[in-house]
Design an enzyme around this catalytic site. Structure first.
Site, PDB file in Angstrom:
ATOM      1  N   CYS A 176      -8.396  -2.480   3.500  1.00 19.61           N
ATOM      2  CA  CYS A 176      -8.348  -3.660   4.375  1.00 19.61           C
ATOM      3  C   CYS A 176      -9.724  -4.158   4.776  1.00 19.61           C
ATOM      4  O   CYS A 176      -9.887  -5.336   5.088  1.00 19.61           O
ATOM      5  CB  CYS A 176      -7.568  -3.334   5.648  1.00 19.61           C
ATOM      6  SG  CYS A 176      -5.875  -2.841   5.352  1.00 19.61           S
TER       7      CYS A 176
ATOM      8  N   GLU B 204       2.252   1.740  -3.383  1.00 20.01           N
ATOM      9  CA  GLU B 204       1.197   2.212  -4.278  1.00 20.01           C
ATOM     10  C   GLU B 204       0.927   3.694  -4.084  1.00 20.01           C
ATOM     11  O   GLU B 204       0.773   4.451  -5.056  1.00 20.01           O
ATOM     12  CB  GLU B 204      -0.074   1.411  -4.024  1.00 20.01           C
ATOM     13  CG  GLU B 204      -1.238   1.802  -4.932  1.00 20.01           C
ATOM     14  CD  GLU B 204      -2.513   1.052  -4.598  1.00 20.01           C
ATOM     15  OE1 GLU B 204      -3.516   1.271  -5.305  1.00 20.01           O
ATOM     16  OE2 GLU B 204      -2.520   0.251  -3.642  1.00 20.01           O
TER      17      GLU B 204
ATOM     18  N   CYS C 268     -11.633  -3.079  13.969  1.00 17.15           N
ATOM     19  CA  CYS C 268     -11.874  -4.524  14.062  1.00 17.15           C
ATOM     20  C   CYS C 268     -12.075  -5.002  15.487  1.00 17.15           C
ATOM     21  O   CYS C 268     -12.734  -6.035  15.710  1.00 17.15           O
ATOM     22  CB  CYS C 268     -10.708  -5.293  13.436  1.00 17.15           C
ATOM     23  SG  CYS C 268     -10.414  -4.888  11.705  1.00 17.15           S
TER      24      CYS C 268
ATOM     25  N   GLU D  93     -13.478 -12.012  -7.737  1.00 14.10           N
ATOM     26  CA  GLU D  93     -12.239 -11.342  -8.150  1.00 14.10           C
ATOM     27  C   GLU D  93     -11.079 -11.591  -7.194  1.00 14.10           C
ATOM     28  O   GLU D  93      -9.925 -11.280  -7.516  1.00 14.10           O
ATOM     29  CB  GLU D  93     -12.469  -9.833  -8.312  1.00 14.10           C
ATOM     30  CG  GLU D  93     -12.934  -9.117  -7.070  1.00 14.10           C
ATOM     31  CD  GLU D  93     -14.435  -9.079  -6.911  1.00 14.10           C
ATOM     32  OE1 GLU D  93     -14.931  -8.168  -6.236  1.00 14.10           O
ATOM     33  OE2 GLU D  93     -15.127  -9.959  -7.469  1.00 14.10           O
TER      34      GLU D  93
ATOM     35  N   GLU E  42       0.821  -1.209   0.000  1.00 13.51           N
ATOM     36  CA  GLU E  42       0.000   0.000   0.000  1.00 13.51           C
ATOM     37  C   GLU E  42       0.857   1.262   0.000  1.00 13.51           C
ATOM     38  O   GLU E  42       0.544   2.235  -0.694  1.00 13.51           O
ATOM     39  CB  GLU E  42      -0.919  -0.029   1.227  1.00 13.51           C
ATOM     40  CG  GLU E  42      -2.206   0.743   1.064  1.00 13.51           C
ATOM     41  CD  GLU E  42      -3.210   0.377   2.127  1.00 13.51           C
ATOM     42  OE1 GLU E  42      -4.346   0.008   1.768  1.00 13.51           O
ATOM     43  OE2 GLU E  42      -2.870   0.458   3.331  1.00 13.51           O
TER      44      GLU E  42
ATOM     45  N   SER F 212      -7.122   1.875  -2.625  1.00  9.79           N
ATOM     46  CA  SER F 212      -5.959   1.027  -2.880  1.00  9.79           C
ATOM     47  C   SER F 212      -6.400  -0.292  -3.500  1.00  9.79           C
ATOM     48  O   SER F 212      -7.419  -0.863  -3.118  1.00  9.79           O
ATOM     49  CB  SER F 212      -5.210   0.762  -1.580  1.00  9.79           C
ATOM     50  OG  SER F 212      -4.262  -0.274  -1.742  1.00  9.79           O
TER      51      SER F 212
ATOM     52  N   GLU G 151     -16.536 -11.515   1.927  1.00 12.65           N
ATOM     53  CA  GLU G 151     -15.335 -11.311   1.121  1.00 12.65           C
ATOM     54  C   GLU G 151     -14.838 -12.616   0.514  1.00 12.65           C
ATOM     55  O   GLU G 151     -14.365 -12.644  -0.637  1.00 12.65           O
ATOM     56  CB  GLU G 151     -14.242 -10.677   1.985  1.00 12.65           C
ATOM     57  CG  GLU G 151     -12.987 -10.312   1.204  1.00 12.65           C
ATOM     58  CD  GLU G 151     -11.932  -9.686   2.085  1.00 12.65           C
ATOM     59  OE1 GLU G 151     -11.471  -8.573   1.770  1.00 12.65           O
ATOM     60  OE2 GLU G 151     -11.552 -10.314   3.097  1.00 12.65           O
TER      61      GLU G 151
ATOM     62  N   LYS H 286     -15.972 -10.407   6.416  1.00 13.82           N
ATOM     63  CA  LYS H 286     -14.946 -11.264   5.821  1.00 13.82           C
ATOM     64  C   LYS H 286     -15.558 -12.536   5.243  1.00 13.82           C
ATOM     65  O   LYS H 286     -15.007 -13.136   4.314  1.00 13.82           O
ATOM     66  CB  LYS H 286     -13.889 -11.634   6.863  1.00 13.82           C
ATOM     67  CG  LYS H 286     -13.024 -10.480   7.341  1.00 13.82           C
ATOM     68  CD  LYS H 286     -12.042 -10.035   6.293  1.00 13.82           C
ATOM     69  CE  LYS H 286     -11.086  -8.986   6.841  1.00 13.82           C
ATOM     70  NZ  LYS H 286     -10.213  -8.438   5.784  1.00 13.82           N
TER      71      LYS H 286
END
Length: 571
Positions: free
Chosen positions: A297, A280, A496, A364, A277, A317, A359, A356
């Site tokens: 994240c 980037e 989190c 992808e 990151e 990102s 996710e 998650k």
């Protein structure tokens, strides 16, 4: 200050305080059900009724203001009778499948029923069994257990999603989604704040426990676990340990006793995220890419942006989350090094987050993660295995993914990703004199902002946790009122450590302590005790790049560690 007495105890509280707040100051307990600090205060459940001088009849302690000289009684026969009747009326329309309920022995209604000696069938059992909505990848909804406290609705509204809400009126009132569609077909971002707000078992995560047990006993599968940074700071709560207890060693030992499994540290790919990151961001600044750059994240935040701010997707990102980075490395690098067929490696992430689970299903991302377990699900497996968690001896993470930096550990708290990135960026641009701690981005405030000189550059940063705060921050950025270089967003308030998959916490605890701060402090203490506190100094990261990934943002790194996003409908 206002002076009053509660059960004969003299107390002084600021003007405008409620009776409930005064009772807390007097160390007098008043039960609640619909009230939840920072989420909802409506007085609808009637559990907090008390007698107060100057009031007609019983009043709701959570909403009724104190006055000078007021005398409050919280436990008179009239009050106790009212509360008992309220519980019994709720039970009359509640599906009482307590023994098999996700909240069994940890249910706020169950606790109140025991305290007030409620008769569960005093008013009969007058309810229709409603269909269970289990089409979502993350959250299951059982309205037959709903007690109409509306805490879930308030939590969803606070997130500015409103995927669920009250429908119909009176006795026919239910909680549902528009047009009676499943949560799976709404703009629900799977954050799970509704789950942690629910006092009963009407909302819970879609369990992967049976699948994981099946993999552990399958002789053709090699099972590896890896645990997210915040899990070590919260898992102990499920076993009666104080909030904020770091149980890393016990957690690893318990996982290894579940079967023939390995346990790795997700802090490693938190460090890897920083490397990718930060590179980037520097590339965008040098070559004119979209700024401000947003962190990636949090899958709840990503889905939120896809629904509500698709125009900002180029600003996010392209890094995968630490969960998906880890799974990709395990199914490629780890399998290559150990001669394992990727199809035979069963990858289990332990995460504080229900998003998650969604996710894992994203095409992808490559479907490298086989199962995502919440902190609650891991606790359930440990209990099912008969493991004495409190007294178990500590164990260490397995190699080669056991060692991580303190920067990786603080990912679990709001501002942690930003601080970890600043540590590495400041060192690379400014040398060894760069600071290790950035207190301006710490704390549980909903929005934090700061400005730092990094090397020769001035960097403006912002941190938001909770999607309501994220929306306000984004609107300021879009209007031009605010200008930043780098922005961290976490869907859950506090980050989190307050995720939708964390252990259930009774409202009496959540309403009276700073849960988020205590959990976050465990991560900051872990960071401070670590001899390696910058992500780029982690020797595991060096080995990954030298042996496999070549360098940050290389072609191979992009193929495995980066992803894409796409616009989703708002409704």
């Amino acid at each position: 200050m206002v002076n009053l007495k509660i059960n004969g105890v003299a107390v002084s509280v600021p003007e405008g305080s409620t009776i409930l707040q005064a009772a807390k100051a007097a160390n007098v307990r008043i039960p609640t059900l619909c009230y939840l600090k920072d989420v909802q205060c409506v007085g609808s459940c009637r559990m907090c009724l008390v007698e107060a001088t100057g009031a007609r009849g019983l009043v709701t302690a959570c909403t009724y203001p104190v006055s000078e000289g007021m005398e409050v009684r919280t436990n008179t026969p009239r009050v106790r009778k009212s509360r008992k009747t309220t519980v019994e009326l709720i039970l009359s329309t509640h599906k009482k499948k307590c023994l098999s309920c996700a909240r069994s022995m940890n249910c706020e209604l169950q606790k109140l029923a025991l305290e007030y000696n409620a008769e569960e069938d005093r008013f009969g059992t007058d309810h229709d069994l409603k269909p269970i909505d289990d089409l979502s990848a993350s959250v299951v909804r059982d309205n037959s257990k709903c007690v109409m406290c509306t805490r879930c609705v308030a939590a969803c509204e606070k997130q500015t999603i409103s995927a669920i809400g009250p429908k119909n009126r009176g006795y026919a009132k239910v909680i549902g989604s528009p047009f009676d569609v499943s949560l799976a077909f709404t703009p629900c971002v799977n954050c799970g704040q509704c789950v942690v707000a629910c006092p009963v078992g009407a909302l819970y995560e879609k369990s992967a426990v049976a699948d994981v047990w099946g993999a552990i006993v399958n002789p053709e599968k090699e099972v590896v676990f890896f645990t997210a940074p915040s899990v070590r700071a919260t898992l102990g709560e499920a076993f009666g340990l104080p909030v904020g207890t770091n149980v890393e060693g016990k957690m690893v030992a318990a996982i290894k006793q579940l079967g023939d499994v390995k346990c790795f540290n997700m802090d490693v790919t938190a460090d890897l995220t920083i490397m990718e990151e930060a590179t980037e961001l520097l590339t965008r600044l040098e070559k004119g890419g979209a700024t401000p750059m947003f962190t990636s994240c949090c899958p709840g935040w990503i889905k939120f942006a896809e629904h509500y701010y698709p125009e900002l997707l180029p600003n996010i990102s392209t890094c995968k989350s630490p969960q998906e980075m880890f799974s990709a490395l395990l199914k490629t690098y780890y399998c290559e090094k150990n001669g394992i067929n990727p199809e035979n490696l069963y990858v289990v992430s332990v995460i504080p987050c229900t998003a998650k689970k969604f996710e894992v299903s994203r095409d992808e991302l490559g479907h490298y993660t086989d199962a995502a377990l919440t902190t609650r699900e891991l606790a359930k497996m440990i209990k099912e295995a008969g493991i004495d968690f409190v007294n178990i001896a500590d164990a260490q993470f397995d190699t080669p993914f056991g060692e991580a930096s303190g920067a990786g550990a603080i990912f679990g708290a709001t501002g942690g990703v930003m601080e970890a990135a600043l540590r590495t960026a400041a060192y690379k641009l400014g040398g060894s004199g760069a600071p290790l701690e950035y207190n301006e981005v710490r704390g549980t405030q909903g929005i934090k902002e700061a400005e730092y000189v990094v090397g020769k550059a001035t960097v403006k940063v912002a941190v938001a946790s909770g999607l309501g705060n994220a929306r306000r921050l984004i609107e300021d950025i879009k209007s031009g009122a605010k200008n930043y270089t780098f922005v961290e967003i976490m869907a859950c308030p506090g980050g989190c450590i307050n995720g939708g998959g964390q252990p259930y916490v009774h409202d009496e605890i959540r309403n009276n302590i700073d849960l988020q701060a205590l959990r976050a402090q465990a991560l900051y203490d872990s960071d401070r005790d670590n001899s390696v506190r910058r992500s780029h100094e982690n020797p595991v990261i060096d080995a990954l790049y030298n042996d496999f990934l070549e360098k940050p943002n290389s072609h191979k790194a992009h193929k495995l560690l980066h992803t894409t996003y796409h616009k989703r409908e708002k409704y």
